[in-house]
Enzyme design. Structure first.
Site, short mmCIF file in Angstrom:
data_model
loop_
_atom_site.label_atom_id
_atom_site.label_comp_id
_atom_site.label_asym_id
_atom_site.label_seq_id
_atom_site.Cartn_x
_atom_site.Cartn_y
_atom_site.Cartn_z
N GLU A 33 -12.25 0.89 10.27
CA GLU A 33 -11.19 1.01 8.66
C GLU A 33 -11.63 0.52 7.28
O GLU A 33 -11.43 1.01 6.40
CB GLU A 33 -10.07 1.09 9.40
CG GLU A 33 -9.18 1.41 10.52
CD GLU A 33 -9.29 3.31 10.25
OE1 GLU A 33 -9.39 3.31 8.53
OE2 GLU A 33 -9.65 4.22 10.61
N THR A 39 -15.55 4.39 0.57
CA THR A 39 -17.02 4.60 1.23
C THR A 39 -17.08 5.80 2.76
O THR A 39 -16.05 6.34 3.27
CB THR A 39 -18.02 3.86 2.23
OG1 THR A 39 -17.07 2.08 1.33
CG2 THR A 39 -19.31 3.68 2.56
N TYR A 116 -2.06 0.81 4.66
CA TYR A 116 -3.32 1.20 5.50
C TYR A 116 -3.83 0.92 6.58
O TYR A 116 -3.24 1.77 7.53
CB TYR A 116 -4.00 2.00 4.23
CG TYR A 116 -4.82 3.23 4.86
CD1 TYR A 116 -4.99 4.90 5.72
CD2 TYR A 116 -6.38 2.35 5.12
CE1 TYR A 116 -5.77 4.85 5.97
CE2 TYR A 116 -7.30 2.50 6.14
CZ TYR A 116 -7.06 4.52 6.68
OH TYR A 116 -8.25 4.92 6.81
N CYS A 204 1.86 26.19 4.20
CA CYS A 204 2.12 25.76 2.48
C CYS A 204 2.46 25.68 1.60
O CYS A 204 1.64 26.38 0.91
CB CYS A 204 -0.10 25.01 1.78
SG CYS A 204 -0.45 24.23 1.10
N THR A 303 -15.66 1.04 -10.33
CA THR A 303 -14.15 1.60 -9.99
C THR A 303 -13.70 1.54 -12.11
O THR A 303 -13.15 2.74 -12.21
CB THR A 303 -13.07 1.62 -9.26
OG1 THR A 303 -13.87 1.71 -8.15
CG2 THR A 303 -12.20 2.47 -9.16
S1 SF4 Z 1 -3.74 25.42 3.34
FE1 SF4 Z 1 -4.93 24.86 1.38
S2 SF4 Z 1 -4.56 23.43 0.18
FE2 SF4 Z 1 -3.06 23.83 2.18
S3 SF4 Z 1 -3.31 22.04 3.06
FE3 SF4 Z 1 -4.45 23.66 3.82
S4 SF4 Z 1 -6.29 23.70 2.58
FE4 SF4 Z 1 -4.88 22.26 2.09
#
Ligand code: SF4
Length: 352
Positions: A33, A39, A116, A204, A303
């Site tokens: 991790e 990386t 994380y 989504c 960075t």
């Molecule tokens: S539908 Fe597209 S934008 Fe939405 S989580 Fe999946 S890959 Fe990402």
């Protein structure tokens, strides 16, 4: 199927077979991790294998020399990760009797481990229910939920975390975390997300509105600092052996505890004929010297910093005064020392 079921089903058939995924050993998970932060997997893979071969467990790592750890890390960048791993190994020996802690609240006490890494180790090794949040996860969740709060401020991260807490599979927090990171790395890509093959496309917000590139929302612009490095590659032939001077970087700055050459630094580009000659004389004091060559400019991007470096190939005939902080090493042995990639690039072009 709900979010978690779809995600885990996709992961089962599509994940990459990576060595740190076939173990519940917290030490190995920890090392992987930390290496994989900042990386890419392709680059980190070989480093991981070499690291665990040389330091197979926390005891071996804790007993090592810090320079050996830095040397193995050479080229990976972000060297504070290597120093923190080394210090955390000592902590595990002194504070946890040499046994890797199994509780999130103990894991996060280790040097260099934040939310994380602690969540990753606690869930992957000990099946504790802590969602991981990295750049991939932030992108996936912000697109699916259309999060308009910038994800680079605490408020945005907290919003993502509270969503993840409602989604995480309590029976399989390890697989859930691996799966959502893998989806971000393989499918929900920053520039060209593969929405048509994404298992979560029906859920989504971003893809249903064709605004994938509007997410994640960010506020901060990275402030770049320009630095100009003028390295003195001071060579001295002594008893038929060529030596060169190295400088151990002990200040709180990039590449701490690694080695480079004596350095003149400036925030602005300097004039080689006037400013640099003056600075060289300050370092070499009364030594006579012969400036053989000035290298091309080497650029090195970090960075928050853009470094432009020149290397001045200088011959001297008598050793520098012992009061200087530099060490004199045979040219053939420079590679024993942990050196930054910038210096390594110069050495590869010039047979020092
Ligand atoms: S539908 Fe597209 S934008 Fe939405 S989580 Fe999946 S890959 Fe990402």
């Amino acid at each position: 199927m709900n979010f978690s079921t779809k995600l885990l089903h996709w992961y089962k058939y599509n994940h990459r077979d990576l060595p740190w995924r076939n173990t519940q050993n917290p030490y190995l998970i920890w090392i992987s991790e930390i290496i994989l932060q900042q990386t890419r997997v392709n680059q980190g893979y070989q480093y991981y294998l070499r690291f665990i071969e040389k330091f197979p467990d926390v005891q071996t790592l804790a007993k090592a020399e810090e320079e050996d750890v830095l040397k193995l890390w050479q080229g990976l960048g972000y060297y504070s990760r290597a120093r923190n791993i080394y210090y955390a190994a000592q902590q595990i020996i002194s504070d946890f009797n040499g046994v890797f802690p199994s509780d999130y609240h103990d894991i996060i006490k280790l040097k260099g481990i934040g939310n994380y890494s602690a969540s990753a180790i606690a869930s992957f090794a000990f099946k504790q229910c802590y969602p991981v949040i990295d750049g991939n996860v932030l992108r996936v969740i912000s697109r699916i939920y259309g999060i308009s709060t910038p994800i680079d401020i605490d408020k945005g991260k907290k919003e993502v975390l509270s969503i993840l807490k409602t989604l995480i599979d309590e029976q399989n927090p390890d697989i859930f975390n691996q799966a959502i990171m893998e989806l971000g790395a393989m499918v929900c890509l920053p520039q060209n997300p593969k929405c048509e093959t994404c298992p979560l496309n029906a859920l989504c917000f971003a893809t249903s509105n064709k605004i994938m590139h509007d997410f994640p929302v960010k506020t901060k612009k990275i402030n770049q600092r320009s630095r100009f490095f003028y390295y003195l590659v001071i060579r001295l032939t002594y008893n038929n052996t060529e030596f060169v001077y190295l400088n151990k970087r002990t200040n709180n700055d990039i590449w701490k505890n690694m080695y480079d050459f004596p350095l003149i630094e400036s925030e602005k580009e300097m004039d080689v004929a006037e400013d640099i000659s003056f600075e060289i004389e300050k370092i070499l004091k009364s030594n006579n010297y012969n400036l053989k060559k000035v290298s091309r400019m080497y650029r090195h991007q970090l960075t928050h910093q853009a470094i432009s470096a020149y290397f001045f190939d200088i011959k001297i005939t008598t050793p520098l005064a012992e009061t200087t902080n530099f060490i004199m090493v045979p040219s053939s042995e420079i590679n024993i020392y942990p050196i930054p990639k910038l210096v390594d690039n110069y050495l590869k072009d010039n047979c020092v």
